[in-house]
Scaffold this active site. Structure first.
Site, PDB file in Angstrom:
ATOM      1  N   LYS A 140      40.257  51.045  48.128  1.00 50.11           N
ATOM      2  CA  LYS A 140      41.657  51.516  48.308  1.00 50.11           C
ATOM      3  C   LYS A 140      41.547  53.083  48.705  1.00 50.11           C
ATOM      4  O   LYS A 140      42.078  53.614  49.591  1.00 50.11           O
ATOM      5  CB  LYS A 140      42.699  51.100  47.571  1.00 50.11           C
ATOM      6  CG  LYS A 140      43.172  49.472  47.737  1.00 50.11           C
ATOM      7  CD  LYS A 140      44.731  49.584  47.136  1.00 50.11           C
ATOM      8  CE  LYS A 140      44.806  47.948  47.263  1.00 50.11           C
ATOM      9  NZ  LYS A 140      46.178  47.684  46.726  1.00 50.11           N
TER      10      LYS A 140
ATOM     11  N   LYS B 244      37.119  39.461  53.814  1.00 50.52           N
ATOM     12  CA  LYS B 244      38.206  38.438  53.412  1.00 50.52           C
ATOM     13  C   LYS B 244      39.192  38.890  54.133  1.00 50.52           C
ATOM     14  O   LYS B 244      39.428  39.898  54.700  1.00 50.52           O
ATOM     15  CB  LYS B 244      38.697  38.780  51.802  1.00 50.52           C
ATOM     16  CG  LYS B 244      39.323  40.259  51.648  1.00 50.52           C
ATOM     17  CD  LYS B 244      39.910  40.321  50.335  1.00 50.52           C
ATOM     18  CE  LYS B 244      40.436  41.586  50.052  1.00 50.52           C
ATOM     19  NZ  LYS B 244      41.137  41.855  48.940  1.00 50.52           N
TER      20      LYS B 244
ATOM     21  N   LYS C  62      45.545  42.297  55.777  1.00 49.19           N
ATOM     22  CA  LYS C  62      46.496  42.862  56.748  1.00 49.19           C
ATOM     23  C   LYS C  62      45.800  44.034  57.271  1.00 49.19           C
ATOM     24  O   LYS C  62      46.095  44.546  58.245  1.00 49.19           O
ATOM     25  CB  LYS C  62      47.689  43.165  55.965  1.00 49.19           C
ATOM     26  CG  LYS C  62      47.734  44.245  54.910  1.00 49.19           C
ATOM     27  CD  LYS C  62      49.058  44.627  54.594  1.00 49.19           C
ATOM     28  CE  LYS C  62      49.216  45.893  53.440  1.00 49.19           C
ATOM     29  NZ  LYS C  62      48.023  45.802  52.444  1.00 49.19           N
TER      30      LYS C  62
HETATM   31  P1  TYM Z   1      48.220  41.225  46.615  1.00 43.81           P
HETATM   32  O1  TYM Z   1      49.617  41.240  47.059  1.00 43.81           O
HETATM   33  O2  TYM Z   1      47.344  41.949  47.331  1.00 43.81           O
HETATM   34  O3  TYM Z   1      47.664  39.802  47.015  1.00 43.81           O
HETATM   35  C1  TYM Z   1      48.676  38.282  46.426  1.00 43.81           C
HETATM   36  C2  TYM Z   1      47.939  37.354  46.325  1.00 43.81           C
HETATM   37  O4  TYM Z   1      47.015  36.885  47.274  1.00 43.81           O
HETATM   38  C3  TYM Z   1      45.723  36.795  47.082  1.00 43.81           C
HETATM   39  N1  TYM Z   1      44.768  37.127  48.270  1.00 43.81           N
HETATM   40  C4  TYM Z   1      43.894  36.015  48.797  1.00 43.81           C
HETATM   41  N2  TYM Z   1      43.616  35.010  48.294  1.00 43.81           N
HETATM   42  C5  TYM Z   1      42.545  34.409  49.012  1.00 43.81           C
HETATM   43  N3  TYM Z   1      42.084  35.042  50.120  1.00 43.81           N
HETATM   44  C6  TYM Z   1      42.421  36.161  50.636  1.00 43.81           C
HETATM   45  N4  TYM Z   1      41.867  36.629  51.884  1.00 43.81           N
HETATM   46  C7  TYM Z   1      43.446  36.953  50.098  1.00 43.81           C
HETATM   47  N5  TYM Z   1      44.004  37.890  50.117  1.00 43.81           N
HETATM   48  C8  TYM Z   1      44.874  38.066  49.071  1.00 43.81           C
HETATM   49  C9  TYM Z   1      45.431  37.781  45.916  1.00 43.81           C
HETATM   50  O5  TYM Z   1      44.301  37.582  44.970  1.00 43.81           O
HETATM   51  C10 TYM Z   1      46.732  37.575  45.154  1.00 43.81           C
HETATM   52  O6  TYM Z   1      46.711  36.445  44.251  1.00 43.81           O
HETATM   53  N6  TYM Z   1      47.196  43.458  42.271  1.00 43.81           N
HETATM   54  C11 TYM Z   1      47.920  42.029  42.912  1.00 43.81           C
HETATM   55  C12 TYM Z   1      49.406  41.881  42.655  1.00 43.81           C
HETATM   56  C13 TYM Z   1      49.922  41.841  41.272  1.00 43.81           C
HETATM   57  C14 TYM Z   1      49.567  40.824  40.305  1.00 43.81           C
HETATM   58  C15 TYM Z   1      50.174  41.014  39.074  1.00 43.81           C
HETATM   59  C16 TYM Z   1      48.884  39.593  40.438  1.00 43.81           C
HETATM   60  C17 TYM Z   1      50.600  42.705  40.650  1.00 43.81           C
HETATM   61  N7  TYM Z   1      50.821  42.214  39.310  1.00 43.81           N
HETATM   62  C18 TYM Z   1      50.211  40.404  37.981  1.00 43.81           C
HETATM   63  C19 TYM Z   1      49.141  38.708  39.265  1.00 43.81           C
HETATM   64  C20 TYM Z   1      49.640  39.185  38.185  1.00 43.81           C
HETATM   65  C21 TYM Z   1      47.554  42.125  44.484  1.00 43.81           C
HETATM   66  O7  TYM Z   1      47.635  43.344  44.906  1.00 43.81           O
HETATM   67  O8  TYM Z   1      47.850  41.025  45.179  1.00 43.81           O
END
Ligand code: TYM
Length: 330
Positions: free
Chosen positions: A112, A193, A196
């Protein structure tokens, strides 16, 4: 019941298929068998450039989308992170337990920050806030996609370190990652992967896309030249990705899909998958709008969720405050 917790960032107007299959689908499935906490992580979202009005609205749209996808506030706790101040309070403590080198190894930070003009300390400490999110709730399982595994490892290390130094305080959580849908791939570049920030407008399938747009994206997905519907993620990443999507949304298996399309080309397979996707996700947009339309009800759900969350979070925070020698919040 085991405690389950997970969060999602409100960083675009719509979640995408990777978010749904990698995480949200498991959230919905786990609601009855666990004590589940799900939340929109607006505090994480400001670690990159943001517009306050847009962020505020996206947090609402995110909550409404989760409701539309089946997250049920009668069976879990749904809230917005910024309404529970304990998260940042615990993050401060955990930051003092985290090695600078340890935080520097986080690959999501490296990715990032490489894309940002200006990298902030907030982006650097992002995984520490995530650890606080998780540890505050004495979480057993965290349903996420594969890209969160490293942050979960850090969370576990911090929990173990704190417990060793100060005595048992936090439950050490496990990541809950479903292998087949752990990484949904970009439809245009199946080595990457789905995200967005895909360079191709057809690479990322949004849950709020028009059904016809979904069909087009599936039908134009990059596959390969051997025209055989066979599961082989290493050599046939495009086809295998589509098969994973089909298996998950169409309640079928790789074997059945291979048998059904034996001797047929990709056209039939993609055409059928396009219908499965459009039928499954098509109604989400209208449902999201319904949840957004009743502003008072959505506020009521989120306020009630935040109150429940705070109740649990405050208990853990009080313990941690005491352990490190702080005075309790008044
Ligand atoms: P975020 O908002 O990027 O994504 C949300 C969830 O979607 C999953 N994900 C995917 N899974 C499979 N294939 C993909 N292409 C794909 N893209 C995204 C992510 O693994 C995630 O589970 N840091 C986290 C948010 C967060 C969080 C937490 C998660 C903040 N605090 C506490 C769990 C527990 C994030 O950026 O997810």
């Amino acid at each position: 019941k085991p405690r389950v917790l997970s969060g999602i960032q409100p960083t675009s107007d719509s979640f995408h298929l990777g978010n749904y299959l990698g995480a949200i689908r498991q959230w919905v499935a786990m609601q009855d068998s666990t004590d589940a906490f799900y939340f929109v992580v607006d505090q994480h979202a400001i670690t990159v450039d943001h517009d306050p009005k847009v962020l505020h609205q996206r947090s609402r749209v995110s909550a409404a989308q989760l409701l539309a996808l089946g997250v049920d506030p009668e069976r879990c706790t749904l809230f917005i992170q910024s309404q529970v101040p304990e998260h940042t309070m615990l993050a401060w403590i955990l930051g003092t337990e985290t090695g600078f080198g340890e935080a520097s190894r986080m690959t999501q930070f490296k990715d990032k920050s490489a894309k940002q003009e200006r990298t902030t300390v907030g982006l650097f400490t992002y995984p520490i806030l995530q650890a606080a999110d998780i540890l505050l709730y004495q979480t057993d399982q965290v349903p996420v996609g594969e890209d969160q595994r490293q942050h979960l490892e850090l969370t576990r290390d911090l929990a173990i370190r704190f417990n060793t130094t100060y005595g048992a305080t936090f439950t050490v959580p496990d990541a809950y990652i479903v292998k087949e849908t752990a990484t949904i791939k970009d439809l245009a570049e199946p080595e990457k992967k789905m995200s967005k920030s895909s360079p191709s407008p057809r690479g990322c399938l949004y849950l709020l896309d028009e059904p016809n747009q979904m069909r087009k994206k599936i039908k134009s997905a990059v596959t390969d030249s051997d025209a055989e519907v066979r599961y082989d993620p290493e050599h046939k990443p495009g086809v295998s990705n589509l098969m994973n999507i089909y298996a998950a949304l169409g309640a079928t298996t790789h074997e059945k899909i291979e048998a059904e399309y034996a001797g047929k080309g990709y056209g039939d397979f993609k055409g059928d998958l396009a219908e499965v996707v459009a039928e499954y996700l098509g109604p989400i947009s209208a449902k999201t709008k319904e949840f957004l339309a009743d502003k008072a009800e959505l506020d009521r759900i989120l306020t009630a969720g935040a109150e429940k969350a705070r109740h649990v979070a405050a208990r853990t925070l009080a313990k941690a405050y005491k352990k490190v020698g702080f005075y309790p919040p008044v």
